[in-house]
Design a protein around this motif. Structure first.
Motif, PDB file in Angstrom:
ATOM      1  N   UNK A   1       0.829  -1.198   0.000  1.00 16.77           N
ATOM      2  CA  UNK A   1       0.000   0.000   0.000  1.00 16.77           C
ATOM      3  C   UNK A   1       0.873   1.262   0.000  1.00 16.77           C
ATOM      4  N   UNK A   2       1.873   1.260   0.831  1.00 16.76           N
ATOM      5  CA  UNK A   2       2.778   2.401   0.904  1.00 16.76           C
ATOM      6  C   UNK A   2       3.458   2.643  -0.440  1.00 16.76           C
ATOM      7  N   UNK A   3       3.821   1.565  -1.104  1.00 17.55           N
ATOM      8  CA  UNK A   3       4.456   1.690  -2.414  1.00 17.55           C
ATOM      9  C   UNK A   3       3.505   2.350  -3.413  1.00 17.55           C
ATOM     10  N   UNK A   4       2.231   1.962  -3.383  1.00 18.22           N
ATOM     11  CA  UNK A   4       1.243   2.573  -4.274  1.00 18.22           C
ATOM     12  C   UNK A   4       1.112   4.072  -4.014  1.00 18.22           C
ATOM     13  N   UNK A   5       1.087   4.447  -2.749  1.00 17.27           N
ATOM     14  CA  UNK A   5       0.990   5.872  -2.408  1.00 17.27           C
ATOM     15  C   UNK A   5       2.216   6.638  -2.901  1.00 17.27           C
ATOM     16  N   UNK A   6       3.357   6.032  -2.748  1.00 13.72           N
ATOM     17  CA  UNK A   6       4.582   6.693  -3.215  1.00 13.72           C
ATOM     18  C   UNK A   6       4.571   6.851  -4.733  1.00 13.72           C
ATOM     19  N   UNK A   7       4.118   5.812  -5.430  1.00 15.63           N
ATOM     20  CA  UNK A   7       4.039   5.887  -6.894  1.00 15.63           C
ATOM     21  C   UNK A   7       3.020   6.947  -7.298  1.00 15.63           C
ATOM     22  N   UNK A   8       1.859   6.945  -6.612  1.00 13.88           N
ATOM     23  CA  UNK A   8       0.828   7.942  -6.913  1.00 13.88           C
ATOM     24  C   UNK A   8       1.370   9.353  -6.727  1.00 13.88           C
ATOM     25  N   UNK A   9       2.051   9.603  -5.615  1.00  8.95           N
ATOM     26  CA  UNK A   9       2.625  10.923  -5.359  1.00  8.95           C
ATOM     27  C   UNK A   9       3.639  11.309  -6.441  1.00  8.95           C
ATOM     28  N   UNK A  10       4.329  10.331  -6.960  1.00 10.42           N
ATOM     29  CA  UNK A  10       5.349  10.597  -7.968  1.00 10.42           C
ATOM     30  C   UNK A  10       4.740  10.897  -9.337  1.00 10.42           C
ATOM     31  N   UNK A  11       3.711  10.140  -9.728  1.00  6.20           N
ATOM     32  CA  UNK A  11       3.196  10.260 -11.102  1.00  6.20           C
ATOM     33  C   UNK A  11       2.117  11.324 -11.273  1.00  6.20           C
ATOM     34  N   UNK A  12       1.405  11.659 -10.210  1.00  4.61           N
ATOM     35  CA  UNK A  12       0.311  12.610 -10.396  1.00  4.61           C
ATOM     36  C   UNK A  12       0.851  14.014 -10.652  1.00  4.61           C
ATOM     37  N   UNK A  13       0.070  14.751 -11.444  1.00  2.18           N
ATOM     38  CA  UNK A  13       0.488  16.122 -11.717  1.00  2.18           C
ATOM     39  C   UNK A  13      -0.136  17.046 -10.678  1.00  2.18           C
ATOM     40  N   UNK A  14       0.580  18.078 -10.360  1.00  2.48           N
ATOM     41  CA  UNK A  14       0.091  19.045  -9.371  1.00  2.48           C
ATOM     42  C   UNK A  14       0.124  20.436  -9.973  1.00  2.48           C
ATOM     43  N   UNK A  15      -0.894  21.185  -9.648  1.00  2.13           N
ATOM     44  CA  UNK A  15      -0.931  22.585 -10.051  1.00  2.13           C
ATOM     45  C   UNK A  15      -0.790  23.437  -8.803  1.00  2.13           C
ATOM     46  N   UNK A  16      -0.621  24.719  -8.990  1.00  2.53           N
ATOM     47  CA  UNK A  16      -0.596  25.621  -7.843  1.00  2.53           C
ATOM     48  C   UNK A  16      -1.966  25.619  -7.179  1.00  2.53           C
ATOM     49  N   UNK A  17      -1.996  25.775  -5.875  1.00  2.47           N
ATOM     50  CA  UNK A  17      -3.247  25.827  -5.132  1.00  2.47           C
ATOM     51  C   UNK A  17      -3.977  27.124  -5.479  1.00  2.47           C
ATOM     52  N   UNK A  18      -5.222  26.993  -5.900  1.00  4.60           N
ATOM     53  CA  UNK A  18      -5.989  28.192  -6.248  1.00  4.60           C
ATOM     54  C   UNK A  18      -6.491  28.855  -4.966  1.00  4.60           C
ATOM     55  N   UNK A  19      -6.658  30.182  -4.963  1.00  2.00           N
ATOM     56  CA  UNK A  19      -7.051  30.874  -3.730  1.00  2.00           C
ATOM     57  C   UNK A  19      -8.437  30.478  -3.218  1.00  2.00           C
ATOM     58  N   UNK A  20      -9.281  29.959  -4.103  1.00  4.97           N
ATOM     59  CA  UNK A  20     -10.641  29.622  -3.691  1.00  4.97           C
ATOM     60  C   UNK A  20     -10.796  28.151  -3.282  1.00  4.97           C
ATOM     61  N   UNK A  21      -9.722  27.408  -3.231  1.00  5.71           N
ATOM     62  CA  UNK A  21      -9.799  25.970  -2.927  1.00  5.71           C
ATOM     63  C   UNK A  21     -10.546  25.694  -1.617  1.00  5.71           C
ATOM     64  N   UNK A  22     -10.296  26.493  -0.603  1.00  2.05           N
ATOM     65  CA  UNK A  22     -10.939  26.259   0.696  1.00  2.05           C
ATOM     66  C   UNK A  22     -12.407  26.660   0.716  1.00  2.05           C
ATOM     67  N   UNK A  23     -12.828  27.440  -0.270  1.00  2.00           N
ATOM     68  CA  UNK A  23     -14.252  27.772  -0.367  1.00  2.00           C
ATOM     69  C   UNK A  23     -15.013  26.563  -0.896  1.00  2.00           C
ATOM     70  N   UNK A  24     -14.390  25.834  -1.806  1.00  2.00           N
ATOM     71  CA  UNK A  24     -15.056  24.697  -2.452  1.00  2.00           C
ATOM     72  C   UNK A  24     -14.858  23.410  -1.662  1.00  2.00           C
ATOM     73  N   UNK A  25     -13.615  23.146  -1.281  1.00  2.00           N
ATOM     74  CA  UNK A  25     -13.277  21.855  -0.658  1.00  2.00           C
ATOM     75  C   UNK A  25     -13.016  22.037   0.819  1.00  2.00           C
ATOM     76  N   UNK A  26     -13.876  21.486   1.650  1.00  3.10           N
ATOM     77  CA  UNK A  26     -13.687  21.493   3.101  1.00  3.10           C
ATOM     78  C   UNK A  26     -14.436  20.290   3.668  1.00  3.10           C
ATOM     79  N   UNK A  27     -14.114  19.929   4.894  1.00  5.90           N
ATOM     80  CA  UNK A  27     -14.598  18.647   5.422  1.00  5.90           C
ATOM     81  C   UNK A  27     -16.119  18.558   5.549  1.00  5.90           C
TER      82      UNK A  27
END
Ligand SMILES: [Zn+2]
Length: 154
Positions: A1-27
């Motif tokens: 499982x840990x290996x999958x998470x490490x691979x996922x973190x490596x291959x996924x693309x990331x963009x800059x955090x948008x300023x409105x992210x916390x308006x849309x995504x919260x618990x």
């Protein structure tokens, strides 16, 4: 499982955090509301103005809520007379002066406070997302199911 998470973190693309992210995504968000709001923020909803690129006869397209002009993100979520009445009903239940001339202005206004775990801020975010979702749902129900609700029902 840990290996999958490490691979996922490596291959996924990331963009800059948008300023409105916390308006849309919260618990406490409602996932279907957050998803539509996220699409709105990226202007990715399939509004009528975008159909121009798909060679749809744009003269037959008209906002299903007001039946006056072609719909677009700006029109549907603040400029439409029907939506405006919905926002006015919502405003009556809010103490916080959250509403401005556009959904973009709203995001600029709320984003600096969005990370606060204060009930008032959470309610504002929930209410905004729910209102956006309800307007989009009403637009689609009228367009695809030919079902109409009143402003009060929306
Ligand atoms: Zn309209």
């Amino acid at each position: 499982m840990l290996l999958l998470l490490l691979v996922w973190e490596y291959v996924r693309s990331r963009s800059n955090l948008v300023p409105w992210a916390s308006v849309v995504w919260f618990s406490n968000n409602i996932p279907k509301h957050a998803f539509v709001l996220w699409l709105l923020m990226g202007e990715k909803l399939k509004t009528q103005d975008k159909l121009k690129h798909w060679e749809v006869n744009s003269q037959v397209l008209v906002c299903t809520l007001c039946e006056q002009v072609q719909d677009s993100h700006d029109h549907l979520f603040f400029n439409c007379p029907f939506s405006n009445q919905v926002w006015n009903r919502v405003k009556q239940h809010m103490e916080f002066p959250i509403f401005s001339d556009s959904w973009k202005d709203f995001m600029l206004l709320v984003s600096p406070f969005a990370k606060r775990r204060v009930a008032r801020i959470i309610v504002v975010k929930l209410l905004f997302a729910a209102t956006v979702y309800s307007i989009w749902q009403e637009r689609n129900n009228r367009l695809f199911k030919k079902k109409k609700r009143s402003v009060d029902r929306v």
